[in-house]
Design an enzyme around this catalytic site. Sequence first.
Site, PDB file in Angstrom:
ATOM      1  N   HIS A  17       0.841  -1.196   0.000  1.00 51.13           N
ATOM      2  CA  HIS A  17       0.000   0.000   0.000  1.00 51.13           C
ATOM      3  C   HIS A  17       0.881   1.253   0.000  1.00 51.13           C
ATOM      4  CE1 HIS A  17       0.747   0.789   4.228  1.00 51.13           C
ATOM      5  NE2 HIS A  17       0.329  -0.437   4.555  1.00 51.13           N
ATOM      6  N   HIS A  20       4.058   1.650   2.167  1.00 51.98           N
ATOM      7  CA  HIS A  20       5.267   0.962   1.703  1.00 51.98           C
ATOM      8  C   HIS A  20       5.899   1.730   0.539  1.00 51.98           C
ATOM      9  CE1 HIS A  20       2.587  -2.491   3.053  1.00 51.98           C
ATOM     10  NE2 HIS A  20       3.491  -2.347   4.008  1.00 51.98           N
ATOM     11  N   CYS A 125       2.454  -8.414  20.974  1.00 48.11           N
ATOM     12  CA  CYS A 125       1.544  -8.127  19.858  1.00 48.11           C
ATOM     13  C   CYS A 125       1.942  -8.989  18.666  1.00 48.11           C
ATOM     14  CB  CYS A 125       1.580  -6.653  19.451  1.00 48.11           C
ATOM     15  SG  CYS A 125       0.625  -6.346  17.939  1.00 48.11           S
ATOM     16  N   CYS A 128       2.741  -6.841  15.431  1.00 48.17           N
ATOM     17  CA  CYS A 128       4.047  -6.177  15.446  1.00 48.17           C
ATOM     18  C   CYS A 128       5.163  -7.210  15.559  1.00 48.17           C
ATOM     19  CB  CYS A 128       4.213  -5.261  16.653  1.00 48.17           C
ATOM     20  SG  CYS A 128       3.119  -3.857  16.723  1.00 48.17           S
ATOM     21  N   CYS A 143      -2.510  -3.035  21.879  1.00 50.99           N
ATOM     22  CA  CYS A 143      -1.334  -2.535  21.165  1.00 50.99           C
ATOM     23  C   CYS A 143      -1.588  -1.081  20.764  1.00 50.99           C
ATOM     24  CB  CYS A 143      -1.092  -3.379  19.919  1.00 50.99           C
ATOM     25  SG  CYS A 143       0.096  -2.635  18.787  1.00 50.99           S
ATOM     26  N   HIS A 146      -1.727  -1.144  16.728  1.00 50.72           N
ATOM     27  CA  HIS A 146      -2.794  -1.874  16.048  1.00 50.72           C
ATOM     28  C   HIS A 146      -4.135  -1.873  16.792  1.00 50.72           C
ATOM     29  CE1 HIS A 146       0.842  -3.657  14.113  1.00 50.72           C
ATOM     30  NE2 HIS A 146       0.086  -3.476  13.055  1.00 50.72           N
ATOM     31  N   LYS A 296      -2.989   6.075  11.062  1.00 47.93           N
ATOM     32  CA  LYS A 296      -1.928   5.528  10.218  1.00 47.93           C
ATOM     33  C   LYS A 296      -2.549   4.522   9.241  1.00 47.93           C
ATOM     34  CE  LYS A 296       1.913   2.320  10.221  1.00 47.93           C
ATOM     35  NZ  LYS A 296       2.234   1.014  10.744  1.00 47.93           N
ATOM     36  N   LYS A 299      -2.242  -2.175   6.481  1.00 46.95           N
ATOM     37  CA  LYS A 299      -3.019  -3.300   5.973  1.00 46.95           C
ATOM     38  C   LYS A 299      -4.020  -3.746   7.012  1.00 46.95           C
ATOM     39  CE  LYS A 299       0.920  -5.267   5.243  1.00 46.95           C
ATOM     40  NZ  LYS A 299       2.217  -5.308   4.610  1.00 46.95           N
TER      41      LYS A 299
END
Length: 504
Positions: A17, A20, A125, A128, A143, A146, A296, A299
Amino acid sequence: MSFFVTTPIYYVNGAPHLGHAYTTIAADVLARHHRQRGEDVFFLTGTDEHGEPIALAAEKQGKSPQALADENAERFKALAPQLAATNDFFIRTTDPEHKAAVQEILTRVKENGFVELGHWEGLYCPRCADFKGADEIEEGDRCAIHHIELTRESEENWFFKLSAFQERLEALYAEQPEFVLPKERRNEALAFIESGLRDISLSRGAKLQWGVQVPWDPEHVFYVWFDALLNYATALTYAKPGEDLTAEFWPADVHIVGKDILKFHCVYWPALLMAAGMEVPRHVLVHGYLLMNAEKMSKSLGNVLDPFTIIERFGIDALRFYLLRDVQFGGDGEVSAEAFEQRYESELANDLGNLASRVSAMVVKYRDGAVPATDALDLTADFDGLPETVAAHLDRGELTQGLEQIWQRVRRLNRYVEEQAPWKLAKDDALGAQLDTALATLIEGLRTVTVLLAAYLPQTSSTLLAALGTKEDGWEAASFGAGPRVAQVEKLAPLFPKHDPAAA
Ligand code: MSP
């Protein structure tokens, strides 16, 4: 002189995405810039294929981790050329050469006395693949990245004696103040070190099998972050068949990473290298997050903006420009389709596109395309020292400021067109010399910004250079009035055509 730049290796638990693409584009700008400076560049990117993030995603999709990794590694591999990224190698952590080199280096770390058996209990997590300290945990044991519930883990496994490197890391930060850039990120990393380092898991037990086997304890696999970080070093040993590039390129000059993986790169990584008796990288350059509606993009959160669609509609240079211009590199920044279209229109199409077509059209109209060969150029003071300033910004990882410096000159050239009004000068033969100076200045300015923009806008820059009839795009050609002079130009097709939203 050599220059080694890396991106993080991307998890293959989903498709690529914009986040990246951002890291890869930034690395490519530095790679291209250093090639312009005549350096021998090695640009590395690739995929991180082991560990829980991948094992879990594969299980959910009813696939083997290898099948999922193969599928998504292909997509990441395909992304690089679409971003116009000029990576020299693409590493996959499932490469047998990488796995063997990881085993070899970590065995050395153990022989050097930095590995021991231990027990650990705490919150973890799985997205992560990280054990969380108190300040990384949100309310309800979630987390902070996330927002998923953390799992309580307790295990016997191999530990890396990170605590043994407390003083050496503090010394590294003192001796190399620019080890981590920008400064705010350096302070963050240093604060983490100063808060006291504890030993960290080096292996995962029987629960997870998807990884590189621990050679001295085959029931265990290495914790994915050790396997992943080592890619930067292992790649050099097999990227070029039959040759080991380590002597030429190690230590790495710049690792570019997002702020979410700062701790691994700024703390664990140098300690691991010290433990293996290897040199630490010169810089870790940390960037912020691209945010959509203040969250943020990732995915796992599902709020992704697709780089492929943007590239298809507007071209890769437009995406590269937008990401490095609109978001101050190093900090977080909102991105949106509206802001993207606004930058495309006002800066690419108007500032640069119109400048190029107006200037070339005027030379064609008033001088039959022959650029006046006068040495009397205006604007020399405006361009004085520009290549040095841009290079200095890029050396400090200030990609946005480097681009801003160039863009100020694009705007200066547009103002100069208005000030000189060549269409008025052309009406009076007595002003012929002034028109010559104006046209020669504009062409030389355009040529200079085109060379300077090559790292940021590679396709536009090469189209423009071809139209200006010069191939010289090295850094020495970036000086106003000192590079190769353009002799002849033709009328240019619009560089950034108006976009028809109805056609989308
Ligand atoms: N596999 C690890 C890195 C190992 S490096 C030895 C990893 N992979 S990742 O695929 O999750 O992220 C890779 C990079 O993409 C990170 O630098 C991360 O910060 C970046 N980005 C992912 N989402 C992002 C944004 N929304 N914005 C900016 N960068 C983001 O972490």
